[in-house]
Design an enzyme around this catalytic site. Structure first.
Site, mmCIF file in Angstrom:
data_model
loop_
_atom_site.group_PDB
_atom_site.id
_atom_site.type_symbol
_atom_site.label_atom_id
_atom_site.label_comp_id
_atom_site.label_asym_id
_atom_site.label_seq_id
_atom_site.Cartn_x
_atom_site.Cartn_y
_atom_site.Cartn_z
ATOM 1 N N PRO A 60 0.777 -1.240 0.000
ATOM 2 C CG PRO A 60 -0.009 -0.953 2.181
ATOM 3 C CD PRO A 60 0.727 -1.923 1.292
ATOM 4 C CB CYS A 61 3.093 2.769 -2.501
ATOM 5 S SG CYS A 61 2.137 2.507 -4.009
#
Length: 158
Positions: free
Chosen positions: A118-119
């Site tokens: 989850p950048c």
């Protein structure tokens, strides 16, 4: 290589896979789609559940080539909880490597497994939305979506 396609609220997402693991989740425009397999279809189904509000964690194998440092950053990204975005500075502190903040940001930008790694949960130190390859409107949508699912109210920052 195999691919499945998911039409989502943030656009058409391509899920690429080998015979054993998901190797890509992102946007690929204008390319011919490859046939799907069980791995890419499992990931597509789970991402569909994420977008419909029924899933925040994923249960499929992933394989993303990178340097040991990139692998460390991507592993740490997976520890950032939905609905609780953190800054690049906080991520660097969690990794015990504040001087590497730019390298951490660079590794974040090289992530090829959006949502699952989850950048999008990494924001600026002042709470601003910064740097997202898919566009800031998509980042905002993902953060708002997760805030609603977790009841954290974090979307009010944006």
């Amino acid at each position: 290589m195999y691919e499945s396609i998911l039409d989502s609220q943030i656009g058409r997402i391509t899920v690429g896979a080998s015979g054993t693991a998901v190797t890509f989740i992102g946007f690929r425009e204008g390319q011919e789609t490859l046939p799907a397999n069980e791995v890419s279809e499992l990931a597509r189904t789970q991402l569909e559940e994420y977008f419909s509000g029924n899933r925040l964690e994923f249960g499929f194998a992933t394989d993303q080539p990178g340097t040991p440092f990139q692998q460390q950053v991507w592993s740490e990204l997976r520890q950032v909880k939905p609905g609780n975005p953190i800054s690049y500075t906080a991520l660097a502190k969690r990794m015990g490597n504040l001087p590497a903040i730019r390298a951490i940001a660079s590794a974040n930008g090289r992530n090829n497994l959006m949502i699952v790694v989850p950048c999008h949960r990494i924001i600026g130190a002042n709470g601003d939305l910064v740097g997202y390859a898919g566009g800031l409107w998509r980042k905002k949508w993902l953060l708002d979506h997760e805030a609603k699912l977790t009841g954290t109210g974090q979307s009010s920052l944006f």
